[in-house]
Write a protein that holds these residues in place. Structure first.
Motif, PDB file in Angstrom:
ATOM      1  N   GLU A   1       7.670   6.990  -5.366  1.00 42.47           N
ATOM      2  CA  GLU A   1       6.916   6.717  -4.138  1.00 42.47           C
ATOM      3  C   GLU A   1       6.026   5.488  -4.303  1.00 42.47           C
ATOM      4  O   GLU A   1       5.914   4.676  -3.383  1.00 42.47           O
ATOM      5  CB  GLU A   1       6.086   7.943  -3.749  1.00 42.47           C
ATOM      6  CG  GLU A   1       6.934   9.102  -3.253  1.00 42.47           C
ATOM      7  CD  GLU A   1       6.144  10.387  -3.078  1.00 42.47           C
ATOM      8  OE1 GLU A   1       4.974  10.459  -3.534  1.00 42.47           O
ATOM      9  OE2 GLU A   1       6.691  11.325  -2.480  1.00 42.47           O
ATOM     10  N   ALA A   2       5.414   5.335  -5.459  1.00 45.55           N
ATOM     11  CA  ALA A   2       4.572   4.167  -5.700  1.00 45.55           C
ATOM     12  C   ALA A   2       5.412   2.889  -5.707  1.00 45.55           C
ATOM     13  O   ALA A   2       5.024   1.868  -5.117  1.00 45.55           O
ATOM     14  CB  ALA A   2       3.831   4.317  -7.032  1.00 45.55           C
ATOM     15  N   LEU A   3       6.574   2.945  -6.342  1.00 46.37           N
ATOM     16  CA  LEU A   3       7.455   1.766  -6.373  1.00 46.37           C
ATOM     17  C   LEU A   3       7.990   1.433  -4.980  1.00 46.37           C
ATOM     18  O   LEU A   3       8.088   0.258  -4.613  1.00 46.37           O
ATOM     19  CB  LEU A   3       8.612   1.997  -7.347  1.00 46.37           C
ATOM     20  CG  LEU A   3       8.240   2.017  -8.828  1.00 46.37           C
ATOM     21  CD1 LEU A   3       9.441   2.440  -9.672  1.00 46.37           C
ATOM     22  CD2 LEU A   3       7.726   0.660  -9.277  1.00 46.37           C
ATOM     23  N   GLU A   4       8.326   2.452  -4.210  1.00 47.47           N
ATOM     24  CA  GLU A   4       8.792   2.212  -2.841  1.00 47.47           C
ATOM     25  C   GLU A   4       7.680   1.604  -1.990  1.00 47.47           C
ATOM     26  O   GLU A   4       7.926   0.737  -1.155  1.00 47.47           O
ATOM     27  CB  GLU A   4       9.300   3.508  -2.207  1.00 47.47           C
ATOM     28  CG  GLU A   4      10.648   3.954  -2.739  1.00 47.47           C
ATOM     29  CD  GLU A   4      11.098   5.295  -2.171  1.00 47.47           C
ATOM     30  OE1 GLU A   4      10.250   6.051  -1.628  1.00 47.47           O
ATOM     31  OE2 GLU A   4      12.296   5.592  -2.281  1.00 47.47           O
ATOM     32  N   GLY A   5       6.446   2.072  -2.222  1.00 50.83           N
ATOM     33  CA  GLY A   5       5.309   1.505  -1.493  1.00 50.83           C
ATOM     34  C   GLY A   5       5.116   0.036  -1.836  1.00 50.83           C
ATOM     35  O   GLY A   5       4.881  -0.796  -0.960  1.00 50.83           O
ATOM     36  N   LYS A   6       5.223  -0.304  -3.116  1.00 53.30           N
ATOM     37  CA  LYS A   6       5.109  -1.712  -3.534  1.00 53.30           C
ATOM     38  C   LYS A   6       6.235  -2.538  -2.944  1.00 53.30           C
ATOM     39  O   LYS A   6       6.020  -3.668  -2.482  1.00 53.30           O
ATOM     40  CB  LYS A   6       5.154  -1.821  -5.062  1.00 53.30           C
ATOM     41  CG  LYS A   6       3.892  -1.405  -5.749  1.00 53.30           C
ATOM     42  CD  LYS A   6       4.029  -1.607  -7.258  1.00 53.30           C
ATOM     43  CE  LYS A   6       2.802  -1.136  -7.995  1.00 53.30           C
ATOM     44  NZ  LYS A   6       2.928  -1.305  -9.449  1.00 53.30           N
ATOM     45  N   LEU A   7       7.439  -1.997  -2.959  1.00 55.96           N
ATOM     46  CA  LEU A   7       8.589  -2.714  -2.408  1.00 55.96           C
ATOM     47  C   LEU A   7       8.419  -2.935  -0.908  1.00 55.96           C
ATOM     48  O   LEU A   7       8.664  -4.038  -0.406  1.00 55.96           O
ATOM     49  CB  LEU A   7       9.883  -1.932  -2.675  1.00 55.96           C
ATOM     50  CG  LEU A   7      11.175  -2.546  -2.160  1.00 55.96           C
ATOM     51  CD1 LEU A   7      11.434  -3.885  -2.857  1.00 55.96           C
ATOM     52  CD2 LEU A   7      12.336  -1.603  -2.391  1.00 55.96           C
ATOM     53  N   ALA A   8       7.955  -1.929  -0.206  1.00 56.15           N
ATOM     54  CA  ALA A   8       7.759  -2.055   1.236  1.00 56.15           C
ATOM     55  C   ALA A   8       6.670  -3.084   1.535  1.00 56.15           C
ATOM     56  O   ALA A   8       6.818  -3.905   2.451  1.00 56.15           O
ATOM     57  CB  ALA A   8       7.393  -0.700   1.837  1.00 56.15           C
ATOM     58  N   SER A   9       5.591  -3.078   0.786  1.00 54.59           N
ATOM     59  CA  SER A   9       4.516  -4.028   1.054  1.00 54.59           C
ATOM     60  C   SER A   9       4.932  -5.454   0.681  1.00 54.59           C
ATOM     61  O   SER A   9       4.556  -6.399   1.349  1.00 54.59           O
ATOM     62  CB  SER A   9       3.236  -3.630   0.320  1.00 54.59           C
ATOM     63  OG  SER A   9       3.430  -3.715  -1.075  1.00 54.59           O
ATOM     64  N   SER A  10       5.736  -5.611  -0.363  1.00 58.31           N
ATOM     65  CA  SER A  10       6.162  -6.960  -0.742  1.00 58.31           C
ATOM     66  C   SER A  10       7.197  -7.504   0.224  1.00 58.31           C
ATOM     67  O   SER A  10       7.231  -8.701   0.492  1.00 58.31           O
ATOM     68  CB  SER A  10       6.696  -6.983  -2.172  1.00 58.31           C
ATOM     69  OG  SER A  10       7.933  -6.307  -2.253  1.00 58.31           O
ATOM     70  N   THR A  11       8.045  -6.645   0.796  1.00 57.18           N
ATOM     71  CA  THR A  11       9.048  -7.137   1.744  1.00 57.18           C
ATOM     72  C   THR A  11       8.409  -7.499   3.075  1.00 57.18           C
ATOM     73  O   THR A  11       8.826  -8.462   3.715  1.00 57.18           O
ATOM     74  CB  THR A  11      10.173  -6.103   1.970  1.00 57.18           C
ATOM     75  OG1 THR A  11       9.602  -4.885   2.421  1.00 57.18           O
ATOM     76  CG2 THR A  11      10.980  -5.904   0.728  1.00 57.18           C
ATOM     77  N   THR A  12       7.387  -6.790   3.500  1.00 51.96           N
ATOM     78  CA  THR A  12       6.721  -7.153   4.752  1.00 51.96           C
ATOM     79  C   THR A  12       5.871  -8.400   4.561  1.00 51.96           C
ATOM     80  O   THR A  12       5.721  -9.212   5.474  1.00 51.96           O
ATOM     81  CB  THR A  12       5.836  -6.003   5.277  1.00 51.96           C
ATOM     82  OG1 THR A  12       4.916  -5.623   4.277  1.00 51.96           O
ATOM     83  CG2 THR A  12       6.686  -4.826   5.696  1.00 51.96           C
TER      84      THR A  12
END
Length: 100
Positions: A75-86
């Motif tokens: 979940e933490a990695l997905e959150g980082k990925l989502a914030s970096s893609t936006t």
């Protein structure tokens, strides 16, 4: 007469002691036979021993804790990925979003 009743009491006490010893040995023999029969029945029923059960239970607890830890990490990695893609304007596929 006193010596006669003493002898009777002595014989009676000896008889009772022998009977108690016999009863105890019969009890021990019964317990041994019962335990062996119970063990035989449990072996045919394929019942798990307590030590084996506790070992598997401990493994399951560790696996559940590990799964929870890994889920939080994902979940933490997905959150980082989502914030970096936006922030970069790219989608998860690597393409750039075009705004209007």
């Amino acid at each position: 007469m006193a010596s006669g009743s003493n002898r009777i009491l002595d014989e009676f006490a000896k008889l009772m002691t022998d009977a108690a010893g016999t009863a105890q040995s019969v009890r021990q023999e019964f317990e041994t036979a019962f335990r062996s029969q119970a063990e035989r029945v449990l072996n045919t029923m394929d019942v798990v021993k307590r030590e084996e059960f506790e070992a598997v239970r401990d493994m399951a607890i560790k696996a559940r804790d590990e799964n929870e830890r890994l889920l939080k990490r994902i979940e933490a990695l997905e959150g980082k990925l989502a914030s970096s893609t936006t922030a970069t304007g790219t989608t998860a596929t690597g393409t750039t979003d075009k705004i209007g």
